[in-house]
Design a protein around this motif. Structure first.
Motif, short mmCIF file in Angstrom:
data_model
loop_
_atom_site.label_atom_id
_atom_site.label_comp_id
_atom_site.label_asym_id
_atom_site.label_seq_id
_atom_site.Cartn_x
_atom_site.Cartn_y
_atom_site.Cartn_z
N ALA A 153 0.80 -1.23 0.00
CA ALA A 153 0.00 0.00 0.00
C ALA A 153 0.83 1.28 0.00
O ALA A 153 0.29 2.37 0.17
CB ALA A 153 -0.94 0.00 1.20
N TYR A 209 -0.67 0.98 10.64
CA TYR A 209 -1.90 1.33 9.92
C TYR A 209 -2.38 2.72 10.32
O TYR A 209 -2.75 3.53 9.48
CB TYR A 209 -3.01 0.30 10.19
CG TYR A 209 -2.54 -1.13 10.12
CD1 TYR A 209 -2.18 -1.70 8.91
CD2 TYR A 209 -2.45 -1.90 11.27
CE1 TYR A 209 -1.73 -3.00 8.84
CE2 TYR A 209 -2.00 -3.21 11.21
CZ TYR A 209 -1.64 -3.75 10.00
OH TYR A 209 -1.20 -5.04 9.94
N ASP A 250 -2.34 5.91 7.89
CA ASP A 250 -3.68 6.47 7.65
C ASP A 250 -3.65 8.00 7.80
O ASP A 250 -4.34 8.70 7.06
CB ASP A 250 -4.68 5.85 8.63
CG ASP A 250 -6.11 6.13 8.24
OD1 ASP A 250 -6.50 5.78 7.12
OD2 ASP A 250 -6.83 6.73 9.07
N TYR A 268 -2.52 5.48 0.80
CA TYR A 268 -2.47 4.27 1.63
C TYR A 268 -3.88 3.85 2.01
O TYR A 268 -4.24 2.68 1.90
CB TYR A 268 -1.64 4.49 2.90
CG TYR A 268 -1.89 3.42 3.93
CD1 TYR A 268 -1.29 2.18 3.82
CD2 TYR A 268 -2.78 3.63 4.98
CE1 TYR A 268 -1.54 1.17 4.74
CE2 TYR A 268 -3.05 2.64 5.91
CZ TYR A 268 -2.43 1.41 5.77
OH TYR A 268 -2.71 0.42 6.68
N ARG A 269 -4.68 4.82 2.45
CA ARG A 269 -6.06 4.55 2.86
C ARG A 269 -6.83 3.90 1.72
O ARG A 269 -7.54 2.91 1.90
CB ARG A 269 -6.75 5.85 3.28
CG ARG A 269 -7.21 5.87 4.69
CD ARG A 269 -8.00 7.10 5.09
NE ARG A 269 -7.78 8.33 4.36
CZ ARG A 269 -6.94 9.28 4.71
NH1 ARG A 269 -6.19 9.15 5.77
NH2 ARG A 269 -6.83 10.38 4.00
N GLU A 270 -6.66 4.45 0.53
CA GLU A 270 -7.36 3.92 -0.65
C GLU A 270 -6.88 2.51 -0.99
O GLU A 270 -7.68 1.61 -1.24
CB GLU A 270 -7.15 4.85 -1.84
CG GLU A 270 -7.89 4.42 -3.09
CD GLU A 270 -7.67 5.36 -4.26
OE1 GLU A 270 -8.03 4.96 -5.37
OE2 GLU A 270 -7.13 6.46 -4.06
N PHE A 307 -5.45 0.33 0.98
CA PHE A 307 -5.86 -0.58 2.04
C PHE A 307 -7.34 -0.94 1.87
O PHE A 307 -7.73 -2.11 1.97
CB PHE A 307 -5.62 0.05 3.41
CG PHE A 307 -5.82 -0.90 4.55
CD1 PHE A 307 -4.79 -1.73 4.96
CD2 PHE A 307 -7.02 -0.97 5.22
CE1 PHE A 307 -4.97 -2.62 6.01
CE2 PHE A 307 -7.21 -1.85 6.27
CZ PHE A 307 -6.17 -2.68 6.67
N GLY A 308 -8.17 0.07 1.60
CA GLY A 308 -9.61 -0.17 1.40
C GLY A 308 -9.86 -1.07 0.19
O GLY A 308 -10.70 -1.97 0.25
N ASN A 309 -9.14 -0.83 -0.90
CA ASN A 309 -9.29 -1.66 -2.10
C ASN A 309 -8.88 -3.11 -1.84
O ASN A 309 -9.54 -4.04 -2.29
CB ASN A 309 -8.49 -1.09 -3.27
CG ASN A 309 -9.11 0.18 -3.81
OD1 ASN A 309 -10.29 0.45 -3.62
ND2 ASN A 309 -8.29 0.98 -4.49
N LEU A 351 -8.97 -4.64 1.00
CA LEU A 351 -10.00 -5.21 1.86
C LEU A 351 -11.22 -5.62 1.03
O LEU A 351 -11.77 -6.71 1.20
CB LEU A 351 -10.39 -4.21 2.94
CG LEU A 351 -11.39 -4.67 3.99
CD1 LEU A 351 -10.87 -5.89 4.73
CD2 LEU A 351 -11.67 -3.54 4.97
N LEU A 352 -11.65 -4.75 0.11
CA LEU A 352 -12.78 -5.06 -0.75
C LEU A 352 -12.51 -6.29 -1.62
O LEU A 352 -13.37 -7.16 -1.79
CB LEU A 352 -13.13 -3.87 -1.65
CG LEU A 352 -13.85 -2.72 -0.96
CD1 LEU A 352 -14.00 -1.54 -1.91
CD2 LEU A 352 -15.21 -3.16 -0.44
N GLN A 353 -11.30 -6.39 -2.17
CA GLN A 353 -10.94 -7.54 -3.00
C GLN A 353 -10.98 -8.83 -2.18
O GLN A 353 -11.46 -9.86 -2.64
CB GLN A 353 -9.55 -7.35 -3.60
CG GLN A 353 -9.51 -6.30 -4.69
CD GLN A 353 -8.09 -6.01 -5.15
OE1 GLN A 353 -7.11 -6.58 -4.65
NE2 GLN A 353 -7.96 -5.10 -6.10
#
Length: 133
Positions: free
Chosen positions: A42, A103, A107, A113-115, A117-119, A121-123
């Motif tokens: 990230a 983290y 953040d 990094y936030r984006e 990390f979020g992506n 997590l979604l994957q």
């Protein structure tokens, strides 16, 4: 009741033995490597500093965010904090707050990094959903 060992013998697990040998202190060099491996996906670049001397109680990590900002981070038992705004730079006059986790620190420093990390997590959630059906 019989016992297989003499009472004066101590039964110590491998983990406990390691802690005793290290004086109940984590080796920050190993912790720093784990931190890097955990969030490397990230950020643009991240590595444990080879120039700054690490010890069992402190290690330094260089990180470049996705936005291109470079930081030198200090890792101690207190947590992580920014100690410089370039690789391998420690500014003794800099007083920044400690973060419990990498983290939390990233953040606050990097929207990229936030984006990422979020992506990630979604994957992962998508993969779990697909495997569950």
């Amino acid at each position: 009741m019989e016992i297989d060992c003499q009472p004066e013998e101590s039964i110590v697990s491998a983990f406990d033995q390691d802690c005793v040998e290290l004086g109940d202190v984590k080796d920050m060099r190993l912790e720093a490597e784990a931190v890097v491996n955990d969030v490397l996906f990230a950020v643009a670049e991240m590595h444990v500093s080879q120039s700054l001397s690490s010890a069992s109680d402190v290690a330094y990590i260089n990180v470049e965010t996705r936005e291109g900002n470079r930081y030198c981070l200090e890792l101690t038992e207190a947590g992580l904090r920014v100690v410089g705004y370039a690789f391998d730079q420690v500014d003794e006059d800099l007083s920044t707050q400690y973060h419990e986790t990498v983290y939390s620190l990233l953040d606050t420093l990097s929207p990229g990094y936030r984006e990422a990390f979020g992506n990630a997590l979604l994957q992962r959630l998508e993969r779990l959903k697909q495997n569950g059906q």
